[in-house]
Scaffold this motif. Structure first.
Motif, PDB file in Angstrom:
ATOM      1  N   GLY A 273       0.815  -1.207   0.000  1.00  0.00           N
ATOM      2  CA  GLY A 273       0.000   0.000   0.000  1.00  0.00           C
ATOM      3  C   GLY A 273       0.847   1.255   0.000  1.00  0.00           C
ATOM      4  O   GLY A 273       0.554   2.230  -0.681  1.00  0.00           O
ATOM      5  N   ASP A 274       1.925   1.267   0.774  1.00  0.00           N
ATOM      6  CA  ASP A 274       2.821   2.407   0.814  1.00  0.00           C
ATOM      7  C   ASP A 274       3.457   2.642  -0.547  1.00  0.00           C
ATOM      8  O   ASP A 274       3.611   3.782  -0.986  1.00  0.00           O
TER       9      ASP A 274
ATOM     10  N   GLU B 257       2.240   1.910  -3.529  1.00  0.00           N
ATOM     11  CA  GLU B 257       1.242   2.479  -4.428  1.00  0.00           C
ATOM     12  C   GLU B 257       0.960   3.940  -4.096  1.00  0.00           C
ATOM     13  O   GLU B 257       0.808   4.783  -4.994  1.00  0.00           O
ATOM     14  N   HIS B 258       0.917   4.244  -2.803  1.00  0.00           N
ATOM     15  CA  HIS B 258       0.619   5.607  -2.377  1.00  0.00           C
ATOM     16  C   HIS B 258       1.736   6.559  -2.794  1.00  0.00           C
ATOM     17  O   HIS B 258       1.471   7.655  -3.315  1.00  0.00           O
TER      18      HIS B 258
ATOM     19  N   ALA C 117       1.918   7.085  -6.648  1.00  0.00           N
ATOM     20  CA  ALA C 117       0.840   7.910  -7.198  1.00  0.00           C
ATOM     21  C   ALA C 117       1.154   9.399  -7.115  1.00  0.00           C
ATOM     22  O   ALA C 117       0.548  10.201  -7.822  1.00  0.00           O
ATOM     23  N   ARG C 118       2.108   9.790  -6.271  1.00  0.00           N
ATOM     24  CA  ARG C 118       2.433  11.207  -6.098  1.00  0.00           C
ATOM     25  C   ARG C 118       3.655  11.631  -6.912  1.00  0.00           C
ATOM     26  O   ARG C 118       4.150  12.747  -6.748  1.00  0.00           O
TER      27      ARG C 118
ATOM     28  N   SER D  95       0.155   2.647 -11.012  1.00  0.00           N
ATOM     29  CA  SER D  95      -0.507   3.493 -10.010  1.00  0.00           C
ATOM     30  C   SER D  95      -1.376   4.551 -10.685  1.00  0.00           C
ATOM     31  O   SER D  95      -1.099   4.987 -11.803  1.00  0.00           O
TER      32      SER D  95
ATOM     33  N   HIS E 129      -2.166   8.154 -10.919  1.00  0.00           N
ATOM     34  CA  HIS E 129      -1.495   9.399 -10.562  1.00  0.00           C
ATOM     35  C   HIS E 129      -2.517  10.524 -10.409  1.00  0.00           C
ATOM     36  O   HIS E 129      -3.205  10.886 -11.360  1.00  0.00           O
TER      37      HIS E 129
END
Length: 452
Positions: free
Chosen positions: A10-11, A13-14, A17-18, A60, A62
Motif C-alpha cells: 500500500g505504501d 502504491e501511495h 501515485a504522487r 498506479s 497518478h
C-alpha cells in the motif's frame, strides 16, 4: 537507501501515485542501466527495487504528480523493503542462523542458459539471418554455432522469437549509427514512438523461390516485443521478465540504453522458449548432453536410460566383445522391467569400477522468483531426491551392485549448500565441473589414490 521502517505494498502504491512518471522513469532506468556496470556491485543490490518502482509507477493512479527527489528515494526504499519481505516469504528455508545448513539462491544474467547464444548474436549480429529465420528458415542451418537457438524448429510459428531478437539487435545497430551517446553503453537514450520506421538494415533479400521479402514492424510489434508495459505487475514477475523488455514508455516515446537492449536478449529468448513449450528440446536436452559429455571427458561411459531400460550409449559397441561390465549393466537394465522414470545420465567408470547416477535439472530463472524458489525448496527438492533415490534402487536391484555416487546437476540458478547438504547432493554447473575434473583424469583414473 535504507529505511528504518518497512513499507508495505500500500505504501508503494501511495508514494508512486504522487510522482511524475515522465520525470521518474528516466532516472530509474538510468539507475538500472548503471547497475549493469562491472564495478557497480553495490548499486546492483537495488536493481530489483528499481524494477519494482518502474512497475509501480506504471500501474498506479497518478492524482497530483510531483517531482520530489525525496519521494522517489522513498519509493525505491519502499520497493526494496517490499522485495525483502517477498524474498523472506518465498525463500524461508534459505534464511537460517544455522550456518551449517544455510544456503544461497543466485540468478544472474550471465548464468542464464541462453546467455552464450545471446553473446554470439550480439558479437556478430547478422540481421539477414535473423530476418530469414523470421520468415521460416531453418535455425539449425543458419545458427550452427549456437547451443540452444539452433534447436528451435523451423517454420513461421516461431517467427515471434526471431522478430524479437531482430528488433533488439537492430535497435542497437541503429543507435550506434546515429546517437553519439551510445559510446557510453549505460547512457540513457530517448526513442520517439515511431523509431522503428528507421530500421532499414535488411531492406530485402532473395529467397530460394526467387522472391524478395523484408521485415516490417508497426507500433503493435513494439508493444508486444519490446515495451515493458507487456509485463504484469505481480510481485516477482518484474525481475527477469521486465529485463526481457528494454523499452520503458514515457510521453512521446521510450527510454532505454544499449546496456538494457543487450541485457534483454537472453531473457527474451528464454521467456519465448518457455511460452512455446520448447524448453525441453532447446534447453534441457542440450544440458543433459553436456553432462554426458563431461563424464565422457573424464573417462566414463555415459548415457541416458529410457523407462523401458534401454541404456543409450551412442557409438559405444555393446556386442559381446565389448567391455564385460558395460554389457552386463546394459543387459541387466533391459531385463529389469519398467523403471520409475527416465534416467538422465548413468555413467560407468571402467578404470575405477564406479557407477554414477545423475538427474539433470534446467531451471528457467526468467519466471518469477517464487516459481524458481519452489523448484529448490525443501519440499520440492525432497521430491527430486525421492524420485532419484527410487531410480537408484531400481538400478541397484537390476544390476546387483551399488550405485557409488548419486547427485542432481543444476543449471540456470546457482544453488550453494553447506557440507551438511542432503544426499543426493545438488550441484550447479561449476561444482559439477570441479567434481569430475579435479577427481578424475581423462582416462578415468583417480587423481589422488586413497591413502596416497
Amino acid at each position: 537507501m535504507a529505511a528504518d521502517e518497512h513499507a508495505d505494498v500500500g505504501d508503494v502504491e501511495h508514494v508512486a501515485a504522487r510522482i511524475d512518471s515522465d520525470w521518474a522513469v528516466p532516472i530509474l532506468v538510468g539507475l538500472w542501466s548503471a547497475s549493469l556496470g562491472a564495478d557497480q556491485l553495490e548499486l546492483a543490490r537495488y536493481r530489483p527495487a528499481v524494477k519494482r518502482a518502474l512497475v509501480a509507477l506504471r500501474t498506479s493512479n497518478h492524482g497530483d504528480p510531483g517531482r520530489s527527489v525525496s519521494a522517489l528515494v522513498g519509493l525505491v526504499t519502499a520497493c526494496a523493503n517490499d522485495h525483502s519481505d517477498y524474498l523472506a516469504s518465498v525463500l524461508p528455508e534459505f534464511e537460517t542462523a544455522d550456518t551449517e545448513n544455510s544456503g544461497e539462491l543466485i540468478s544472474v544474467g550471465e548464468g542464464l542458459q541462453l546467455a552464450p547464444d545471446a553473446n554470439r548474436l550480439a558479437a556478430s549480429p547478422s540481421m539477414a539471418r535473423l530476418a530469414r529465420l523470421a520468415n521460416g528458415a531453418d535455425p539449425a542451418r543458419l545458427l550452427p554455432d549456437t547451443t540452444h537457438l539452433r534447436n528451435v524448429p523451423q517454420g513461421p510459428r516461431y517467427a515471434e522469437l526471431w522478430r524479437g531478437l531482430y528488433l533488439r539487435l537492430a535497435a542497437v545497430i541503429w543507435l550506434q549509427r546515429f546517437d553519439f551517446r551510445t559510446a557510453v553503453p549505460n547512457a540513457i537514450i530517448f526513442l520517439p514512438k515511431q523509431f522503428y520506421t528507421q530500421f532499414h538494415l535488411v531492406p530485402e533479400f532473395s529467397t530460394r523461390s526467387g522472391k524478395s521479402t523484408s521485415l516490417v514492424f508497426g507500433s503493435a510489434d513494439i508493444g508486444l516485443l519490446l515495451d515493458s508495459a507487456a509485463v504484469d505487475g505481480k510481485p516477482g514477475s518484474n525481475d527477469m521478465q521486465l529485463t526481457a523488455y528494454p523499452l520503458h514508455p514515457v510521453s512521446g516515446g521510450y527510454v532505454t540504453s544499449l546496456a538494457l537492449l543487450y541485457d534483454s536478449v537472453a531473457p527474451w529468448a528464454q521467456l519465448w522458449l518457455h511460452r512455446m513449450d520448447l524448453w525441453k528440446v532447446a534447453v534441457s536436452d542440450p544440458f543433459e548432453a553436456e553432462v554426458i559429455s563431461r563424464f565422457e571427458s573424464c573417462g566414463f561411459i555415459a548415457g541416458s536410460v529410457s523407462e523401458s531400460g534401454h541404456w543409450s550409449l551412442g557409438a559405444i559397441d555393446l556386442r559381446p566383445n565389448s567391455s564385460g561390465t558395460v554389457l552386463e549393466i546394459s543387459q541387466s537394465l533391459a531385463n529389469a522391467g519398467r523403471s520409475p522414470g527416465e534416467i538422465d545420465v548413468l555413467a560407468w567408470n571402467d578404470a575405477e569400477g564406479l557407477l554414477m547416477l545423475c538427474e539433470c535439472k534446467s531451471i528457467n530463472a526468467t519466471h518469477n522468483l517464487q516459481t524458481a524458489a519452489t523448484k529448490l525448496s525443501a519440499t520440492d527438492a525432497a521430491g527430486w531426491r525421492k524420485k532419484l533415490i527410487k531410480k537408484k534402487e531400481w538400478i541397484e536391484a537390476a544390476c546387483g551392485r551399488p550405485v557409488d555416487f548419486t547427485f542432481i546437476a543444476l543449471e540456470g540458478i546457482s544453488y550453494y549448500m553447506s557440507s551438511e547438504d542432503q544426499d543426493p547432493m545438488i550441484l550447479d554447473r561449476e561444482r559439477l565441473q570441479h567434481l569430475l575434473a579435479d577427481i578424475f583424469t581423462p582416462d578415468g583414473t583417480l587423481r589422488i589414490q586413497e591413502g596416497a
